[in-house]
Design a protein around this motif. Sequence first.
Motif, PDB file in Angstrom:
ATOM      1  N   GLU A   1       3.344  -9.800   4.813  1.00 25.22           N
ATOM      2  CA  GLU A   1       4.615  -9.119   5.074  1.00 25.22           C
ATOM      3  C   GLU A   1       5.780  -9.864   4.423  1.00 25.22           C
ATOM      4  O   GLU A   1       6.642  -9.262   3.796  1.00 25.22           O
ATOM      5  N   GLU A   2       5.786 -11.197   4.543  1.00 23.42           N
ATOM      6  CA  GLU A   2       6.855 -12.012   3.941  1.00 23.42           C
ATOM      7  C   GLU A   2       6.821 -11.936   2.419  1.00 23.42           C
ATOM      8  O   GLU A   2       7.866 -11.927   1.767  1.00 23.42           O
ATOM      9  N   MET A   3       5.614 -11.909   1.846  1.00 27.57           N
ATOM     10  CA  MET A   3       5.460 -11.861   0.394  1.00 27.57           C
ATOM     11  C   MET A   3       5.660 -10.455  -0.166  1.00 27.57           C
ATOM     12  O   MET A   3       5.873 -10.289  -1.362  1.00 27.57           O
ATOM     13  N   GLY A   4       5.565  -9.457   0.681  1.00 30.83           N
ATOM     14  CA  GLY A   4       5.652  -8.075   0.222  1.00 30.83           C
ATOM     15  C   GLY A   4       4.416  -7.665  -0.549  1.00 30.83           C
ATOM     16  O   GLY A   4       4.497  -6.906  -1.510  1.00 30.83           O
ATOM     17  N   SER A   5       3.273  -8.196  -0.147  1.00 32.39           N
ATOM     18  CA  SER A   5       2.017  -7.871  -0.821  1.00 32.39           C
ATOM     19  C   SER A   5       0.977  -7.470   0.213  1.00 32.39           C
ATOM     20  O   SER A   5       1.270  -7.369   1.397  1.00 32.39           O
ATOM     21  N   ASP A   6      -0.250  -7.267  -0.272  1.00 35.26           N
ATOM     22  CA  ASP A   6      -1.318  -6.876   0.651  1.00 35.26           C
ATOM     23  C   ASP A   6      -1.977  -8.102   1.289  1.00 35.26           C
ATOM     24  O   ASP A   6      -1.773  -9.231   0.853  1.00 35.26           O
ATOM     25  N   LYS A   7      -2.775  -7.843   2.313  1.00 37.23           N
ATOM     26  CA  LYS A   7      -3.414  -8.931   3.061  1.00 37.23           C
ATOM     27  C   LYS A   7      -4.441  -9.680   2.210  1.00 37.23           C
ATOM     28  O   LYS A   7      -4.626 -10.884   2.395  1.00 37.23           O
ATOM     29  N   LYS A   8      -5.091  -8.998   1.279  1.00 36.72           N
ATOM     30  CA  LYS A   8      -6.090  -9.637   0.437  1.00 36.72           C
ATOM     31  C   LYS A   8      -5.442 -10.716  -0.434  1.00 36.72           C
ATOM     32  O   LYS A   8      -5.962 -11.827  -0.557  1.00 36.72           O
ATOM     33  N   THR A   9      -4.298 -10.399  -1.017  1.00 39.62           N
ATOM     34  CA  THR A   9      -3.567 -11.364  -1.853  1.00 39.62           C
ATOM     35  C   THR A   9      -3.063 -12.523  -1.016  1.00 39.62           C
ATOM     36  O   THR A   9      -3.165 -13.687  -1.419  1.00 39.62           O
ATOM     37  N   ALA A  10      -2.532 -12.216   0.165  1.00 42.74           N
ATOM     38  CA  ALA A  10      -2.022 -13.264   1.058  1.00 42.74           C
ATOM     39  C   ALA A  10      -3.157 -14.165   1.534  1.00 42.74           C
ATOM     40  O   ALA A  10      -3.001 -15.391   1.615  1.00 42.74           O
ATOM     41  N   GLY A  11      -4.312 -13.597   1.833  1.00 44.98           N
ATOM     42  CA  GLY A  11      -5.468 -14.383   2.253  1.00 44.98           C
ATOM     43  C   GLY A  11      -5.951 -15.302   1.146  1.00 44.98           C
ATOM     44  O   GLY A  11      -6.293 -16.464   1.387  1.00 44.98           O
ATOM     45  N   ALA A  12      -5.945 -14.789  -0.086  1.00 39.62           N
ATOM     46  CA  ALA A  12      -6.352 -15.600  -1.230  1.00 39.62           C
ATOM     47  C   ALA A  12      -5.364 -16.749  -1.451  1.00 39.62           C
ATOM     48  O   ALA A  12      -5.765 -17.877  -1.755  1.00 39.62           O
ATOM     49  N   ALA A  13      -4.075 -16.482  -1.282  1.00 39.38           N
ATOM     50  CA  ALA A  13      -3.047 -17.516  -1.438  1.00 39.38           C
ATOM     51  C   ALA A  13      -3.215 -18.599  -0.370  1.00 39.38           C
ATOM     52  O   ALA A  13      -3.127 -19.802  -0.673  1.00 39.38           O
TER      53      ALA A  13
END
Length: 95
Positions: A16-28
């Motif tokens: 939500e903070e990054m404005g991206s999907d959960k898959k991208t956030a999980g990878a980060a």
Amino acid sequence: MAKAMTKTQLVAALAEEMGSDKKTAGAALDALTGIITKEVADGGAVTLPGVGKIYCRERPERMVRNPATGEQFKKDADKQVKVTVAKALKDSVNV
């Protein structure tokens, strides 16, 4: 005391903070965890601005006591991961 945030909740908040999907956030998050683990295991330190410093401390060989029996024995030297909390985080908690 509030319940600890789970990895799933952390990934959702990060997405939500990054404005991206959960898959991208999980990878980060996984990449960040891997980098920190590798650096600290190699004897380095990682500073997360506003959060704190994560580092490895070597403890020397020492005598310890078994509390159940009172027996003393020598404990080998080992390493311990330490975290020093940043002043900014302490101040935000103690408002």
